[in-house]
Design a protein around this motif. Sequence first.
Motif, PDB file in Angstrom:
ATOM      1  N   ILE A   9      -0.013  17.734  48.288  1.00 51.82           N
ATOM      2  CA  ILE A   9      -0.131  16.952  49.663  1.00 51.82           C
ATOM      3  C   ILE A   9      -1.097  15.866  49.460  1.00 51.82           C
ATOM      4  O   ILE A   9      -2.380  15.989  49.036  1.00 51.82           O
ATOM      5  N   THR A  10      -0.516  14.607  49.948  1.00 46.57           N
ATOM      6  CA  THR A  10      -1.372  13.400  49.988  1.00 46.57           C
ATOM      7  C   THR A  10      -1.141  12.862  51.313  1.00 46.57           C
ATOM      8  O   THR A  10      -0.020  13.074  51.957  1.00 46.57           O
ATOM      9  N   LYS A  11      -2.126  12.334  51.919  1.00 47.53           N
ATOM     10  CA  LYS A  11      -2.018  11.566  52.943  1.00 47.53           C
ATOM     11  C   LYS A  11      -3.068  10.690  53.339  1.00 47.53           C
ATOM     12  O   LYS A  11      -4.376  10.714  52.861  1.00 47.53           O
ATOM     13  N   SER A  12      -2.793   9.334  53.485  1.00 47.97           N
ATOM     14  CA  SER A  12      -3.660   8.142  54.036  1.00 47.97           C
ATOM     15  C   SER A  12      -3.518   7.685  55.164  1.00 47.97           C
ATOM     16  O   SER A  12      -2.360   7.653  55.839  1.00 47.97           O
ATOM     17  N   PHE A  13      -4.569   7.118  55.835  1.00 47.70           N
ATOM     18  CA  PHE A  13      -4.430   6.580  57.117  1.00 47.70           C
ATOM     19  C   PHE A  13      -4.768   5.058  56.886  1.00 47.70           C
ATOM     20  O   PHE A  13      -6.057   4.563  56.523  1.00 47.70           O
ATOM     21  N   GLY A  14      -3.867   4.224  56.702  1.00 50.73           N
ATOM     22  CA  GLY A  14      -3.833   2.701  56.185  1.00 50.73           C
ATOM     23  C   GLY A  14      -4.723   2.739  54.791  1.00 50.73           C
ATOM     24  O   GLY A  14      -4.049   3.266  53.865  1.00 50.73           O
ATOM     25  N   GLU A  15      -5.674   2.227  54.465  1.00 52.67           N
ATOM     26  CA  GLU A  15      -6.274   2.015  53.164  1.00 52.67           C
ATOM     27  C   GLU A  15      -7.098   3.327  52.906  1.00 52.67           C
ATOM     28  O   GLU A  15      -7.321   3.541  51.734  1.00 52.67           O
ATOM     29  N   LEU A  16      -7.251   4.116  54.004  1.00 54.04           N
ATOM     30  CA  LEU A  16      -8.201   5.432  53.719  1.00 54.04           C
ATOM     31  C   LEU A  16      -7.425   6.729  53.034  1.00 54.04           C
ATOM     32  O   LEU A  16      -6.233   7.138  53.674  1.00 54.04           O
ATOM     33  N   ASN A  17      -7.586   7.054  51.904  1.00 52.20           N
ATOM     34  CA  ASN A  17      -7.083   8.079  51.198  1.00 52.20           C
ATOM     35  C   ASN A  17      -7.698   9.520  51.735  1.00 52.20           C
ATOM     36  O   ASN A  17      -8.675   9.661  51.010  1.00 52.20           O
ATOM     37  N   VAL A  18      -6.987  10.070  52.661  1.00 46.82           N
ATOM     38  CA  VAL A  18      -7.975  11.338  53.057  1.00 46.82           C
ATOM     39  C   VAL A  18      -7.693  12.616  52.308  1.00 46.82           C
ATOM     40  O   VAL A  18      -8.645  13.245  51.965  1.00 46.82           O
ATOM     41  N   LEU A  19      -6.313  12.692  51.897  1.00 49.02           N
ATOM     42  CA  LEU A  19      -5.711  13.920  51.014  1.00 49.02           C
ATOM     43  C   LEU A  19      -5.441  13.288  49.827  1.00 49.02           C
ATOM     44  O   LEU A  19      -4.594  12.352  49.801  1.00 49.02           O
ATOM     45  N   LYS A  20      -5.999  13.679  48.802  1.00 45.07           N
ATOM     46  CA  LYS A  20      -5.334  13.091  47.274  1.00 45.07           C
ATOM     47  C   LYS A  20      -4.571  13.986  46.220  1.00 45.07           C
ATOM     48  O   LYS A  20      -5.227  14.149  45.217  1.00 45.07           O
ATOM     49  N   GLY A  21      -4.097  14.917  46.871  1.00 41.20           N
ATOM     50  CA  GLY A  21      -3.139  15.793  46.281  1.00 41.20           C
ATOM     51  C   GLY A  21      -3.670  17.254  46.243  1.00 41.20           C
ATOM     52  O   GLY A  21      -4.673  17.397  45.618  1.00 41.20           O
ATOM     53  N   ILE A  22      -3.282  17.930  47.471  1.00 42.28           N
ATOM     54  CA  ILE A  22      -3.938  19.326  47.470  1.00 42.28           C
ATOM     55  C   ILE A  22      -2.650  20.346  47.100  1.00 42.28           C
ATOM     56  O   ILE A  22      -1.644  20.205  47.429  1.00 42.28           O
TER      57      ILE A  22
END
Lengths: 270, 220
Positions: A9-22
């Motif tokens: 699972i990855t998730k970013s908000f704009g430039e911010l990578n909050v989750l980098k592969g869970i």
Amino acid sequence: MAFLKVNNITKSFGELNVLKGIDFSLEKGQVLSLIGSSGSGKTTLLRCLNFLETPDSGTVTVREKTVFDAKRTSKPSLREMRENQLKFGMVFQSFNLFPQHSIRKNLTLAASLIEKERLKKAHASRADIHTAMERIDQHANEVLAQVGLSDKADSYPYQLSGGQCQRAAIARALMLSPDILCFDEPTSALDPELTGEVLRVIRGLRSEDRTMIIVTHEMEFARHVSDRVIFMADGVIAEEGTPEEIFEHPKNEKLQAFLSHTKETSFQED
Amino acid sequence: MTFARINAMLLEGFGTSCQLFLLTLVLSLPLGLIIMFGSTCKFTPLRWLTRTFVWIIRGTPLMLQLFVVFYVPGMLFHMHLFPSGPEGRFAAALTAFVINYACYFSEIYRGGFGSITRGQYEAAQVLGMTRWETFRHVILMQVVKRLLPPMSNEIITLVKDTSLARTIMVAEIFFINETEILTKGIVWPLFYIGVFFLIFVGALTLLFNYLEKKLSYYKV
């Protein structure tokens, strides 16, 4: 195959990578605690599982059924979305009870809407619907008793203390019997003397063999209630293991620093 | 002129005022909701168009709008939207009032919906509620509770704004008073009219107090 399987699972908000592969998986009846400092992505991960955020990539599988796949292009039907949604239950940090409804109505509202829709589709009689609603009321009474709020069924949220509100919110989530019950920092909005009653309720659920994921800052609680602990840092799982491995023999440097820091603060509070 | 005669004439005029008030209310309340959907729409051109329209309507005098609605279609475009005679004038006044008040109401609605926290929508979503169910069972009553005080304010203003309809010669209470009574040198009905409005607004105030009390069983 695992009860819950979360894949890349990855998730970013704009430039911010909050989750980098869970990646992680969970067996039925296990309790998983997510710990880590603020901004590490714990809450976002929980919100992704509950469809409150849409991950950019990855899959989520519950009981061998894929409930989320970022690659899927077709939009799932409303019925399917609801079905997937109800596999998860969510208890929010700020309770989010419905202020205009009594505690009982807070518990029964969603259940009765779902049941009414189902029965109407099956062309059930008025009497059948009536008995179904009575059954839901009965169920609500049982769940309220379980969280120790039987006497508050007819009160409104504003009349309850924070701890009582959070217990009502847990009861509301339990009403729909989710496969996996998620808690997003359930005690962070509470006065210290009220956290105990909420943690006791969660501990009680553990003995019922419920599968739970708990985002928490209460380290003592996480240590005692969990089967497994995940420590997150900067959007990745930095370390994962049994409570003993995590709290007694932390290997990761960030985890070591995190734990010594939380110990310091709890010492200062004493 | 006897008191009974003056009374009958003023009551007739006040009847027209009340009609204008009630019809405006019934039509502009739902229209305001539609305008609110426009001004909160995610589609930017529509949102800007709606907000510009609301700005124009709220930014110009209602009296000007009455004149524009009544005179401009016929005099500039030779379109006869409203039949001649008192009905046509009433319809033109009603149109201007509905558009004007719908814009004000839309902004009140926008504030009301905007004040509902995201957590309420999220809680409904994780409980598997559809959008409609969320609106109907979670959001609506919370919005209504917050809307009542500003709405009651606006609605009371509308009662008194109906007198502006006289500018296009709708035979509401002031028009009748001025043309039929004041011209004959009878002044006291002016104060008498004030009593009409006081009673009407007083009744509305009691109604709104009652509703607010009904909704005070919970706090947000």
